[in-house]
Design a protein around this motif. Structure first.
Motif, PDB file in Angstrom:
ATOM      1  N   LYS A 114       1.028  -1.024   0.168  1.00  0.00           N
ATOM      2  CA  LYS A 114      -0.018  -0.033  -0.011  1.00  0.00           C
ATOM      3  C   LYS A 114       0.755   1.283   0.146  1.00  0.00           C
ATOM      4  O   LYS A 114       0.530   2.273  -0.763  1.00  0.00           O
ATOM      5  N   ILE A 115       1.969   1.120   0.692  1.00  0.00           N
ATOM      6  CA  ILE A 115       2.819   2.296   0.878  1.00  0.00           C
ATOM      7  C   ILE A 115       3.446   2.343  -0.484  1.00  0.00           C
ATOM      8  O   ILE A 115       3.601   3.616  -1.001  1.00  0.00           O
ATOM      9  N   GLN A 116       3.767   1.415  -1.038  1.00  0.00           N
ATOM     10  CA  GLN A 116       4.597   1.383  -2.663  1.00  0.00           C
ATOM     11  C   GLN A 116       3.457   2.007  -3.518  1.00  0.00           C
ATOM     12  O   GLN A 116       3.848   3.061  -4.321  1.00  0.00           O
ATOM     13  N   ARG A 117       2.124   1.830  -3.572  1.00  0.00           N
ATOM     14  CA  ARG A 117       1.183   2.366  -4.331  1.00  0.00           C
ATOM     15  C   ARG A 117       1.093   3.767  -4.172  1.00  0.00           C
ATOM     16  O   ARG A 117       1.019   4.537  -5.061  1.00  0.00           O
ATOM     17  N   LEU A 118       1.244   4.177  -2.921  1.00  0.00           N
ATOM     18  CA  LEU A 118       0.889   5.621  -2.678  1.00  0.00           C
ATOM     19  C   LEU A 118       2.294   6.394  -3.119  1.00  0.00           C
ATOM     20  O   LEU A 118       2.230   7.638  -3.773  1.00  0.00           O
ATOM     21  N   ARG A 119       3.530   5.977  -2.797  1.00  0.00           N
ATOM     22  CA  ARG A 119       4.499   6.655  -3.315  1.00  0.00           C
ATOM     23  C   ARG A 119       4.613   6.631  -5.001  1.00  0.00           C
ATOM     24  O   ARG A 119       5.176   7.515  -5.411  1.00  0.00           O
ATOM     25  N   GLN A 120       4.239   5.608  -5.556  1.00  0.00           N
ATOM     26  CA  GLN A 120       4.246   5.373  -7.137  1.00  0.00           C
ATOM     27  C   GLN A 120       3.089   6.736  -7.654  1.00  0.00           C
ATOM     28  O   GLN A 120       3.569   7.350  -8.380  1.00  0.00           O
ATOM     29  N   HIS A 121       1.858   6.786  -6.935  1.00  0.00           N
ATOM     30  CA  HIS A 121       1.082   7.823  -7.312  1.00  0.00           C
ATOM     31  C   HIS A 121       2.003   9.131  -7.113  1.00  0.00           C
ATOM     32  O   HIS A 121       1.756  10.161  -8.017  1.00  0.00           O
ATOM     33  N   GLU A 123       5.037  10.017  -7.410  1.00  0.00           N
ATOM     34  CA  GLU A 123       6.059   9.871  -8.451  1.00  0.00           C
ATOM     35  C   GLU A 123       5.478  10.333  -9.879  1.00  0.00           C
ATOM     36  O   GLU A 123       5.929  11.254 -10.585  1.00  0.00           O
ATOM     37  N   LEU A 124       4.246   9.723 -10.198  1.00  0.00           N
ATOM     38  CA  LEU A 124       3.334  10.200 -11.332  1.00  0.00           C
ATOM     39  C   LEU A 124       2.955  11.699 -11.062  1.00  0.00           C
ATOM     40  O   LEU A 124       2.970  12.548 -11.899  1.00  0.00           O
ATOM     41  N   GLU A 125       2.811  11.983 -10.016  1.00  0.00           N
ATOM     42  CA  GLU A 125       2.249  13.672  -9.740  1.00  0.00           C
ATOM     43  C   GLU A 125       3.347  14.446  -9.973  1.00  0.00           C
ATOM     44  O   GLU A 125       3.403  15.609 -10.658  1.00  0.00           O
ATOM     45  N   ALA A 126       4.707  14.029  -9.535  1.00  0.00           N
ATOM     46  CA  ALA A 126       5.929  14.836  -9.767  1.00  0.00           C
ATOM     47  C   ALA A 126       6.554  14.912 -11.129  1.00  0.00           C
ATOM     48  O   ALA A 126       6.845  15.748 -11.524  1.00  0.00           O
ATOM     49  N   ASP A 127       5.940  13.701 -11.661  1.00  0.00           N
ATOM     50  CA  ASP A 127       6.537  13.706 -13.252  1.00  0.00           C
ATOM     51  C   ASP A 127       5.574  14.522 -13.924  1.00  0.00           C
ATOM     52  O   ASP A 127       5.916  15.301 -14.965  1.00  0.00           O
ATOM     53  N   ALA A 128       4.452  14.492 -13.660  1.00  0.00           N
ATOM     54  CA  ALA A 128       3.450  15.490 -14.381  1.00  0.00           C
ATOM     55  C   ALA A 128       3.473  16.949 -14.256  1.00  0.00           C
ATOM     56  O   ALA A 128       3.665  17.795 -15.175  1.00  0.00           O
ATOM     57  N   ASP A 186       3.698  18.752  -1.730  1.00  0.00           N
ATOM     58  CA  ASP A 186       4.275  18.386  -0.663  1.00  0.00           C
ATOM     59  C   ASP A 186       3.714  17.964   0.588  1.00  0.00           C
ATOM     60  O   ASP A 186       4.116  17.225   1.194  1.00  0.00           O
ATOM     61  N   GLU A 187       2.502  18.429   0.707  1.00  0.00           N
ATOM     62  CA  GLU A 187       1.710  17.976   1.595  1.00  0.00           C
ATOM     63  C   GLU A 187       1.044  16.616   1.298  1.00  0.00           C
ATOM     64  O   GLU A 187       0.973  15.773   2.306  1.00  0.00           O
ATOM     65  N   HIS A 188       1.068  15.835   0.224  1.00  0.00           N
ATOM     66  CA  HIS A 188       0.674  14.806  -0.244  1.00  0.00           C
ATOM     67  C   HIS A 188       1.874  13.858   0.256  1.00  0.00           C
ATOM     68  O   HIS A 188       1.525  12.709   0.937  1.00  0.00           O
ATOM     69  N   GLN A 189       3.108  14.177   0.102  1.00  0.00           N
ATOM     70  CA  GLN A 189       4.221  13.540   0.451  1.00  0.00           C
ATOM     71  C   GLN A 189       4.165  13.370   2.067  1.00  0.00           C
ATOM     72  O   GLN A 189       4.471  12.387   2.616  1.00  0.00           O
ATOM     73  N   ILE A 191       1.820  13.607   4.035  1.00  0.00           N
ATOM     74  CA  ILE A 191       0.590  12.448   4.676  1.00  0.00           C
ATOM     75  C   ILE A 191       1.216  11.072   4.459  1.00  0.00           C
ATOM     76  O   ILE A 191       0.969  10.433   5.202  1.00  0.00           O
ATOM     77  N   ILE A 192       1.887  10.755   3.146  1.00  0.00           N
ATOM     78  CA  ILE A 192       2.213   9.491   3.112  1.00  0.00           C
ATOM     79  C   ILE A 192       3.194   9.077   4.050  1.00  0.00           C
ATOM     80  O   ILE A 192       3.188   7.976   4.519  1.00  0.00           O
ATOM     81  N   ASP A 193       4.198  10.033   4.398  1.00  0.00           N
ATOM     82  CA  ASP A 193       5.574   9.755   5.274  1.00  0.00           C
ATOM     83  C   ASP A 193       4.798   9.458   6.787  1.00  0.00           C
ATOM     84  O   ASP A 193       5.035   8.536   7.558  1.00  0.00           O
ATOM     85  N   ALA A 194       3.801  10.244   7.236  1.00  0.00           N
ATOM     86  CA  ALA A 194       3.070  10.072   8.385  1.00  0.00           C
ATOM     87  C   ALA A 194       2.364   8.471   8.373  1.00  0.00           C
ATOM     88  O   ALA A 194       2.642   7.878   9.727  1.00  0.00           O
ATOM     89  N   VAL A 195       1.800   8.224   7.490  1.00  0.00           N
ATOM     90  CA  VAL A 195       1.096   7.080   7.487  1.00  0.00           C
ATOM     91  C   VAL A 195       2.016   5.847   7.417  1.00  0.00           C
ATOM     92  O   VAL A 195       1.868   4.694   8.125  1.00  0.00           O
ATOM     93  N   ALA A 196       3.129   6.082   6.907  1.00  0.00           N
ATOM     94  CA  ALA A 196       4.081   4.974   6.659  1.00  0.00           C
ATOM     95  C   ALA A 196       4.984   4.999   8.019  1.00  0.00           C
ATOM     96  O   ALA A 196       5.079   3.653   8.440  1.00  0.00           O
ATOM     97  N   LYS A 197       4.853   5.825   8.957  1.00  0.00           N
ATOM     98  CA  LYS A 197       5.280   5.675  10.392  1.00  0.00           C
ATOM     99  C   LYS A 197       4.312   5.489  11.306  1.00  0.00           C
ATOM    100  O   LYS A 197       4.426   5.308  12.361  1.00  0.00           O
ATOM    101  N   LYS A 198       3.078   4.985  10.812  1.00  0.00           N
ATOM    102  CA  LYS A 198       1.770   4.803  11.334  1.00  0.00           C
ATOM    103  C   LYS A 198       1.388   5.775  12.406  1.00  0.00           C
ATOM    104  O   LYS A 198       1.126   5.494  13.601  1.00  0.00           O
ATOM    105  N   ASP A 199       1.749   7.067  12.232  1.00  0.00           N
ATOM    106  CA  ASP A 199       1.479   8.153  13.067  1.00  0.00           C
ATOM    107  C   ASP A 199       0.120   8.723  12.771  1.00  0.00           C
ATOM    108  O   ASP A 199      -0.065   9.632  11.905  1.00  0.00           O
ATOM    109  N   ARG A 200      -0.876   8.019  13.155  1.00  0.00           N
ATOM    110  CA  ARG A 200      -2.303   8.634  13.052  1.00  0.00           C
ATOM    111  C   ARG A 200      -2.442  10.138  13.185  1.00  0.00           C
ATOM    112  O   ARG A 200      -3.284  10.869  12.272  1.00  0.00           O
ATOM    113  N   GLY A 201      -1.957  10.546  14.271  1.00  0.00           N
ATOM    114  CA  GLY A 201      -2.020  11.900  14.964  1.00  0.00           C
ATOM    115  C   GLY A 201      -1.725  12.804  13.906  1.00  0.00           C
ATOM    116  O   GLY A 201      -2.368  13.825  13.280  1.00  0.00           O
TER     117      GLY A 201
END
Length: 235
Positions: A114-121, A123-128, A186-189, A191-201
């Motif tokens: 799931k984290i890989q899917r989010l990071r791939q997404h 990357e698509l945003e950054a490429d665009a 940057d906010e999307h990134q 959010i993903i970083d916080a989710v990856a660390k399982k930091d819900r708050g």
């Protein structure tokens, strides 16, 4: 299986597929800001563009109307929804309630995939952005939020987020706040970083700030509702 049943099933599948395809084409056109809020979706012209019957177009429009993406008016026809200021506030209020719940469920069911899917997404945003493809940036920015809901694994939440993101897109277009600027990568990134660390708050806090930034960027700007449907769908 009787021959009639065998013939009916492919016909039904093809009919549903065609409805889905037309729905997705319209959905993408709105998400990419090619269809304006208030644009009339004439049955006859749409039927000609997609090479289907008016009945098929009416079925697609009814589905979009059920999701509040299209408004149907007796004797006048179908129009892309044009959210009012009050409706826009309602959409953001709903998102502030739903998206933290999406993040909590995502953290609880998190996997490496799931984290890989989010990071791939991302990357698509950054490429665009690097390519200056504004339509892709707009579409991908909205899809990021629906992807979070899909990965959370709750179909009802995912369906609600899809509708809310589309209404947000219409609101952003109507009030002239380009998604490419207001939905910051940057906010999307973060959010993903916080989710990856399982930091819900932290994930919830960043998401709520993110929604505040989007809503805070809105500015009233009327649209005349005119659009070249042939250029949008045949171009």
């Amino acid at each position: 299986m009787p021959a009639t049943a065998r013939k009916t099933q492919p016909v039904r599948a093809e009919r549903e597929k065609t409805v889905d395809e037309i729905y997705e084409r319209i959905y993408a056109a709105i998400l990419e800001h090619r269809l304006h809020p208030g644009t009339k979706l004439g049955e006859e012209k749409m039927a000609d563009i997609f090479g289907v019957s008016r009945a098929r177009i009416r079925e697609v429009l009814a589905r979009l109307a059920h999701e509040q993406i299209v408004e149907l008016f007796p004797q006048r026809g179908a129009y892309v929804a044009k959210p009012t200021t009050e409706q826009a506030r309602d959409v953001f209020e709903a998102r502030r309630l739903i998206e933290p719940a999406v993040l909590r469920r995502l953290v609880d069911t998190l996997t490496t995939e799931k984290i890989q899917r989010l990071r791939q997404h991302i990357e698509l945003e950054a490429d665009a952005r690097r390519r200056g493809d504004k339509r892709a940036v707009i579409r991908l920015s909205g899809e990021f939020h629906t992807l979070l809901a899909e990965l959370a694994g709750n179909s009802a939440l995912a369906r609600s987020m899809r509708e809310l993101c589309m209404l947000t897109c219409l609101t952003i277009f109507l009030y002239d706040a380009p998604t490419a600027q207001s939905c910051r990568d940057d906010e999307h990134q973060m959010i993903i970083d916080a989710v990856a660390k399982k930091d819900r708050g932290r994930a919830e806090k960043i998401m709520l700030e993110h929604l505040d930034h989007i809503e805070g960027s809105l500015q009233l700007d009327e649209s005349n509702g005119e659009a070249d449907l042939e250029a949008i769908f045949r171009g």
